[in-house]
Design a protein around this motif. Structure first.
Motif, PDB file in Angstrom:
ATOM      1  N   HIS A 170       0.845  -1.205   0.000  1.00  0.00           N
ATOM      2  CA  HIS A 170       0.000   0.000   0.000  1.00  0.00           C
ATOM      3  C   HIS A 170       0.881   1.255   0.000  1.00  0.00           C
ATOM      4  CE1 HIS A 170      -3.748  -2.195   0.527  1.00  0.00           C
ATOM      5  NE2 HIS A 170      -3.121  -2.938   1.417  1.00  0.00           N
ATOM      6  N   LEU A 171       1.990   1.204   0.743  1.00  0.00           N
ATOM      7  CA  LEU A 171       2.928   2.323   0.752  1.00  0.00           C
ATOM      8  C   LEU A 171       3.611   2.482  -0.601  1.00  0.00           C
ATOM      9  CD1 LEU A 171       4.543   1.841   4.275  1.00  0.00           C
ATOM     10  CD2 LEU A 171       2.934   3.621   3.579  1.00  0.00           C
ATOM     11  N   VAL A 172       4.017   1.364  -1.206  1.00  0.00           N
ATOM     12  CA  VAL A 172       4.649   1.420  -2.528  1.00  0.00           C
ATOM     13  C   VAL A 172       3.698   2.086  -3.516  1.00  0.00           C
ATOM     14  CG1 VAL A 172       5.500   0.019  -4.458  1.00  0.00           C
ATOM     15  CG2 VAL A 172       6.140  -0.575  -2.105  1.00  0.00           C
ATOM     16  N   GLU A 173       2.440   1.695  -3.482  1.00  0.00           N
ATOM     17  CA  GLU A 173       1.444   2.278  -4.382  1.00  0.00           C
ATOM     18  C   GLU A 173       1.237   3.766  -4.110  1.00  0.00           C
ATOM     19  OE1 GLU A 173      -2.801   0.959  -6.255  1.00  0.00           O
ATOM     20  OE2 GLU A 173      -2.290   0.202  -4.274  1.00  0.00           O
ATOM     21  N   SER A 174       1.278   4.159  -2.857  1.00  0.00           N
ATOM     22  CA  SER A 174       1.045   5.561  -2.485  1.00  0.00           C
ATOM     23  C   SER A 174       2.202   6.478  -2.853  1.00  0.00           C
ATOM     24  CB  SER A 174       0.795   5.668  -0.973  1.00  0.00           C
ATOM     25  OG  SER A 174      -0.383   4.999  -0.622  1.00  0.00           O
ATOM     26  N   PHE A 175       3.429   5.976  -2.790  1.00  0.00           N
ATOM     27  CA  PHE A 175       4.594   6.838  -2.970  1.00  0.00           C
ATOM     28  C   PHE A 175       5.222   6.762  -4.362  1.00  0.00           C
ATOM     29  CE2 PHE A 175       4.099   6.820   1.553  1.00  0.00           C
ATOM     30  CZ  PHE A 175       4.421   8.122   1.912  1.00  0.00           C
ATOM     31  N   SER A 176       4.721   5.902  -5.220  1.00  0.00           N
ATOM     32  CA  SER A 176       5.241   5.836  -6.591  1.00  0.00           C
ATOM     33  C   SER A 176       4.119   6.220  -7.557  1.00  0.00           C
ATOM     34  CB  SER A 176       5.759   4.427  -6.907  1.00  0.00           C
ATOM     35  OG  SER A 176       4.724   3.471  -6.835  1.00  0.00           O
ATOM     36  N   ILE A 177       4.504   6.567  -8.767  1.00  0.00           N
ATOM     37  CA  ILE A 177       3.512   6.916  -9.782  1.00  0.00           C
ATOM     38  C   ILE A 177       2.800   5.659 -10.267  1.00  0.00           C
ATOM     39  CG2 ILE A 177       3.287   7.702 -12.173  1.00  0.00           C
ATOM     40  CD1 ILE A 177       5.145   9.940 -11.489  1.00  0.00           C
ATOM     41  N   ARG A 178       3.567   4.592 -10.417  1.00  0.00           N
ATOM     42  CA  ARG A 178       3.022   3.319 -10.873  1.00  0.00           C
ATOM     43  C   ARG A 178       3.965   2.230 -10.384  1.00  0.00           C
ATOM     44  NH1 ARG A 178       0.886   2.035 -17.012  1.00  0.00           N
ATOM     45  NH2 ARG A 178       0.177  -0.081 -16.559  1.00  0.00           N
ATOM     46  N   TRP A 179       3.435   1.042 -10.143  1.00  0.00           N
ATOM     47  CA  TRP A 179       4.277  -0.066  -9.719  1.00  0.00           C
ATOM     48  C   TRP A 179       3.670  -1.362 -10.232  1.00  0.00           C
ATOM     49  CZ3 TRP A 179       3.475  -4.305  -6.470  1.00  0.00           C
ATOM     50  CH2 TRP A 179       2.206  -4.372  -5.885  1.00  0.00           C
ATOM     51  N   GLY A 180       4.439  -2.428 -10.189  1.00  0.00           N
ATOM     52  CA  GLY A 180       3.949  -3.730 -10.622  1.00  0.00           C
ATOM     53  C   GLY A 180       5.050  -4.764 -10.501  1.00  0.00           C
ATOM     54  N   TRP A 181       4.836  -5.886 -11.157  1.00  0.00           N
ATOM     55  CA  TRP A 181       5.849  -6.941 -11.146  1.00  0.00           C
ATOM     56  C   TRP A 181       5.768  -7.703 -12.454  1.00  0.00           C
ATOM     57  CZ3 TRP A 181       5.283 -12.341 -11.214  1.00  0.00           C
ATOM     58  CH2 TRP A 181       3.971 -12.799 -11.136  1.00  0.00           C
ATOM     59  N   CYS A 182       6.888  -8.305 -12.826  1.00  0.00           N
ATOM     60  CA  CYS A 182       6.971  -9.130 -14.035  1.00  0.00           C
ATOM     61  C   CYS A 182       7.813 -10.359 -13.721  1.00  0.00           C
ATOM     62  CB  CYS A 182       7.628  -8.360 -15.179  1.00  0.00           C
ATOM     63  SG  CYS A 182       6.620  -7.030 -15.830  1.00  0.00           S
ATOM     64  N   GLY A 183       7.380 -11.494 -14.262  1.00  0.00           N
ATOM     65  CA  GLY A 183       8.149 -12.720 -14.101  1.00  0.00           C
ATOM     66  C   GLY A 183       9.395 -12.698 -14.958  1.00  0.00           C
ATOM     67  N   LEU A 184      10.441 -13.311 -14.458  1.00  0.00           N
ATOM     68  CA  LEU A 184      11.706 -13.487 -15.172  1.00  0.00           C
ATOM     69  C   LEU A 184      11.974 -14.985 -15.262  1.00  0.00           C
ATOM     70  CD1 LEU A 184      13.824 -10.826 -13.242  1.00  0.00           C
ATOM     71  CD2 LEU A 184      12.757 -10.560 -15.484  1.00  0.00           C
ATOM     72  N   PRO A 185      12.857 -15.422 -16.145  1.00  0.00           N
ATOM     73  CA  PRO A 185      13.136 -16.857 -16.219  1.00  0.00           C
ATOM     74  C   PRO A 185      13.590 -17.456 -14.890  1.00  0.00           C
ATOM     75  CG  PRO A 185      14.022 -15.770 -18.136  1.00  0.00           C
ATOM     76  CD  PRO A 185      13.542 -14.675 -17.207  1.00  0.00           C
ATOM     77  N   GLN A 186      14.306 -16.693 -14.072  1.00  0.00           N
ATOM     78  CA  GLN A 186      14.774 -17.207 -12.784  1.00  0.00           C
ATOM     79  C   GLN A 186      14.171 -16.469 -11.603  1.00  0.00           C
ATOM     80  OE1 GLN A 186      17.186 -16.221 -15.177  1.00  0.00           O
ATOM     81  NE2 GLN A 186      17.448 -18.255 -16.017  1.00  0.00           N
TER      82      GLN A 186
END
Length: 197
Positions: A170-186
């Protein structure tokens, strides 16, 4: 009895955050550059030690000051602290291995699924030694990412004002313009985007 609620009474539900997809082309390109270990980014390897949270935050703030973007220091420092803490607590498994000499890519390749053992003798949940903080700055944008060895989606907890933990995303969402995650091979990268004032 008043005030004697057990841990189960305060159990907080959590839901996995959907993987980032359909990103704007420039953000997608920046994210690919962020995870490319040969790209012009700065990187900090987070050791499986609670002090690494402070060290990662200091590294990020130092880089921001070097780039003349110190105005972002408080927001980025808070987000880095939250994301590194989450990676140390939840990523688990063996170290992140660089299988491709060009570095990890966002799509394709076999998924790594690490195990996690948690207990009093292992308070960091077998956090891998190669959690990486990566920063990419191209004015006016700053992209911050934490790469770890787990393919598990970050989980957002419902707000619980009694619990001592669980508000990080919730803090990450509040203090950044946008956030997310993506899978990597490892593993995965959890990222946050900031704009300089």
């Amino acid at each position: 009895m008043v005030g004697s609620a057990g841990p189960r009474e305060h159990a907080v539900q959590s839901t996995p955050v959907p993987e980032s997809c359909d990103l704007p082309p420039r953000l997608d390109q920046a994210l690919r550059a962020l995870v490319d270990l040969t790209a012009p980014t700065v990187s900090f390897t987070v050791l499986p030690d609670p002090e690494s949270v402070t060290e990662a935050r200091h590294f990020a703030v130092s880089r921001l000051n070097g780039w003349g973007t110190g105005a972002l220091a408080d927001d980025v420092g808070l987000v880095v602290s939250e994301l590194v803490t989450n990676a140390l607590r939840h990523s688990g498994g063996p170290a992140f291995h660089r299988a491709d000499p060009r570095g990890p890519v966002l799509r394709g390749g076999p998924a790594f699924r690490g195990g996690c053992e948690e207990g009093p003798a292992d308070p960091l949940g077998s956090a891998p030694a190669a959690i990486r903080l990566r920063l990419l700055y191209k004015a006016p944008w700053l992209l911050c990412g934490i790469m770890d060895a787990s393919r598990s989606a970050p989980r957002r907890k419902e707000p619980d004002y009694i619990a001592e933990t669980g508000r990080g995303l919730h803090l990450v969402e509040s203090f950044s313009i946008r956030w997310g995650w993506c899978g990597l091979p490892q593993g995965k990268v959890v990222w946050a985007l900031f704009r300089t004032p």
